[in-house]
Design a protein around this motif. Structure first.
Motif, PDB file in Angstrom:
ATOM      1  N   ARG A   1       0.819  -1.221   0.000  1.00 38.84           N
ATOM      2  CA  ARG A   1       0.000   0.000   0.000  1.00 38.84           C
ATOM      3  C   ARG A   1       0.852   1.270   0.000  1.00 38.84           C
ATOM      4  NH1 ARG A   1      -5.118   1.323   0.605  1.00 38.84           N
ATOM      5  NH2 ARG A   1      -5.703  -0.790   1.125  1.00 38.84           N
ATOM      6  N   GLY A   2       1.891   1.322   0.828  1.00 38.92           N
ATOM      7  CA  GLY A   2       2.734   2.506   0.899  1.00 38.92           C
ATOM      8  C   GLY A   2       3.435   2.794  -0.421  1.00 38.92           C
ATOM      9  N   GLU A   3       3.950   1.749  -1.052  1.00 36.87           N
ATOM     10  CA  GLU A   3       4.616   1.911  -2.343  1.00 36.87           C
ATOM     11  C   GLU A   3       3.637   2.397  -3.407  1.00 36.87           C
ATOM     12  OE1 GLU A   3       7.948  -1.637  -1.886  1.00 36.87           O
ATOM     13  OE2 GLU A   3       5.907  -2.146  -2.541  1.00 36.87           O
ATOM     14  N   TRP A   4       2.452   1.796  -3.440  1.00 36.90           N
ATOM     15  CA  TRP A   4       1.440   2.165  -4.432  1.00 36.90           C
ATOM     16  C   TRP A   4       0.981   3.610  -4.240  1.00 36.90           C
ATOM     17  CZ3 TRP A   4       0.223   0.519  -8.984  1.00 36.90           C
ATOM     18  CH2 TRP A   4      -0.947   0.938  -9.585  1.00 36.90           C
ATOM     19  N   GLU A   5       0.741   3.997  -2.998  1.00 41.54           N
ATOM     20  CA  GLU A   5       0.290   5.365  -2.740  1.00 41.54           C
ATOM     21  C   GLU A   5       1.376   6.381  -3.078  1.00 41.54           C
ATOM     22  OE1 GLU A   5      -1.182   5.219   1.288  1.00 41.54           O
ATOM     23  OE2 GLU A   5      -3.085   4.339   0.628  1.00 41.54           O
ATOM     24  N   ALA A   6       2.643   6.062  -2.821  1.00 37.12           N
ATOM     25  CA  ALA A   6       3.738   6.957  -3.203  1.00 37.12           C
ATOM     26  C   ALA A   6       3.794   7.105  -4.723  1.00 37.12           C
ATOM     27  CB  ALA A   6       5.067   6.424  -2.665  1.00 37.12           C
ATOM     28  N   PHE A   7       3.587   6.012  -5.433  1.00 42.36           N
ATOM     29  CA  PHE A   7       3.553   6.067  -6.902  1.00 42.36           C
ATOM     30  C   PHE A   7       2.387   6.931  -7.386  1.00 42.36           C
ATOM     31  CE2 PHE A   7       1.919   4.292 -10.921  1.00 42.36           C
ATOM     32  CZ  PHE A   7       2.997   4.602 -11.739  1.00 42.36           C
ATOM     33  N   GLU A   8       1.206   6.699  -6.835  1.00 41.28           N
ATOM     34  CA  GLU A   8       0.036   7.500  -7.228  1.00 41.28           C
ATOM     35  C   GLU A   8       0.275   8.991  -7.003  1.00 41.28           C
ATOM     36  OE1 GLU A   8      -4.049   5.120  -6.649  1.00 41.28           O
ATOM     37  OE2 GLU A   8      -2.959   5.501  -4.783  1.00 41.28           O
TER      38      GLU A   8
ATOM     39  N   GLY B   1       3.134  10.537  -6.894  1.00 44.87           N
ATOM     40  CA  GLY B   1       4.124  10.984  -7.865  1.00 44.87           C
ATOM     41  C   GLY B   1       3.507  11.246  -9.223  1.00 44.87           C
ATOM     42  N   VAL B   2       2.618  10.345  -9.652  1.00 46.75           N
ATOM     43  CA  VAL B   2       1.917  10.543 -10.930  1.00 46.75           C
ATOM     44  C   VAL B   2       1.054  11.794 -10.849  1.00 46.75           C
ATOM     45  CG1 VAL B   2       0.152   9.603 -12.471  1.00 46.75           C
ATOM     46  CG2 VAL B   2       1.959   8.110 -11.587  1.00 46.75           C
ATOM     47  N   PHE B   3       0.298  11.924  -9.794  1.00 44.25           N
ATOM     48  CA  PHE B   3      -0.593  13.079  -9.617  1.00 44.25           C
ATOM     49  C   PHE B   3       0.182  14.395  -9.664  1.00 44.25           C
ATOM     50  CE2 PHE B   3      -2.818  16.158  -6.899  1.00 44.25           C
ATOM     51  CZ  PHE B   3      -4.036  16.218  -7.562  1.00 44.25           C
ATOM     52  N   ASN B   4       1.387  14.393  -9.106  1.00 47.16           N
ATOM     53  CA  ASN B   4       2.202  15.612  -9.047  1.00 47.16           C
ATOM     54  C   ASN B   4       3.127  15.783 -10.249  1.00 47.16           C
ATOM     55  OD1 ASN B   4       1.436  16.928  -6.538  1.00 47.16           O
ATOM     56  ND2 ASN B   4       2.159  15.049  -5.579  1.00 47.16           N
ATOM     57  N   GLY B   5       2.981  14.949 -11.270  1.00 46.00           N
ATOM     58  CA  GLY B   5       3.750  15.096 -12.497  1.00 46.00           C
ATOM     59  C   GLY B   5       5.199  14.675 -12.413  1.00 46.00           C
ATOM     60  N   GLU B   6       5.549  13.875 -11.421  1.00 41.33           N
ATOM     61  CA  GLU B   6       6.943  13.460 -11.237  1.00 41.33           C
ATOM     62  C   GLU B   6       7.384  12.385 -12.212  1.00 41.33           C
ATOM     63  OE1 GLU B   6       7.391  12.397  -7.128  1.00 41.33           O
ATOM     64  OE2 GLU B   6       6.578  14.306  -6.440  1.00 41.33           O
ATOM     65  N   PHE B   7       6.451  11.715 -12.869  1.00 38.89           N
ATOM     66  CA  PHE B   7       6.802  10.610 -13.755  1.00 38.89           C
ATOM     67  C   PHE B   7       6.444  10.884 -15.197  1.00 38.89           C
ATOM     68  CE2 PHE B   7       5.814   8.540  -9.604  1.00 38.89           C
ATOM     69  CZ  PHE B   7       7.121   8.259  -9.257  1.00 38.89           C
ATOM     70  N   SER B   8       6.416  12.131 -15.596  1.00 40.07           N
ATOM     71  CA  SER B   8       6.112  12.469 -16.979  1.00 40.07           C
ATOM     72  C   SER B   8       7.247  11.995 -17.878  1.00 40.07           C
ATOM     73  CB  SER B   8       5.919  13.974 -17.138  1.00 40.07           C
ATOM     74  OG  SER B   8       4.798  14.385 -16.392  1.00 40.07           O
TER      75      SER B   8
END
Length: 67
Positions: A48-55, A57-64
Motif C-alpha cells: 500500500r505505501g509503495e502504491w500510494e507513493a507512486f500514485e 508521484g503521478v498526480f504531481n507530475g513526477e513521472f512524466s
C-alpha cells in the motif's frame, strides 16, 4: 479463468488499445501490475505505501515521460 484473473482492470484512458496498456488488480492488500498484451506476463507487486507513493508521484507530475 480463475477468480483472480477476473479482477484485472485497465484505465478508462487506455482507449481500448491493448498494445499500450497495463492492468492492475488489488488483492490481499497489494497492488499487482502487468502488461495487458499477455495474460501470463510477469507481475509487479507493490504494498500500500509503495502504491500510494507512486500514485502521488503521478498526480504531481513526477513521472512524466521526457520529450
Amino acid at each position: 479463468m480463475t477468480r483472480l484473473d477476473q479482477q484485472w482492470f485497465k484505465s478508462s484512458f487506455s482507449g481500448g488499445n491493448d498494445d499500450n496498456c497495463v492492468e492492475v488488480r488489488f488483492f490481499d492488500g497489494l497492488a499487482h501490475v502487468r502488461t495487458s498484451t499477455t495474460a501470463n506476463s510477469p507481475v509487479l507487486v507493490f504494498n500500500r505505501g509503495e502504491w500510494e507513493a507512486f500514485e502521488l508521484g503521478v498526480f504531481n507530475g513526477e513521472f512524466s515521460m521526457p520529450a
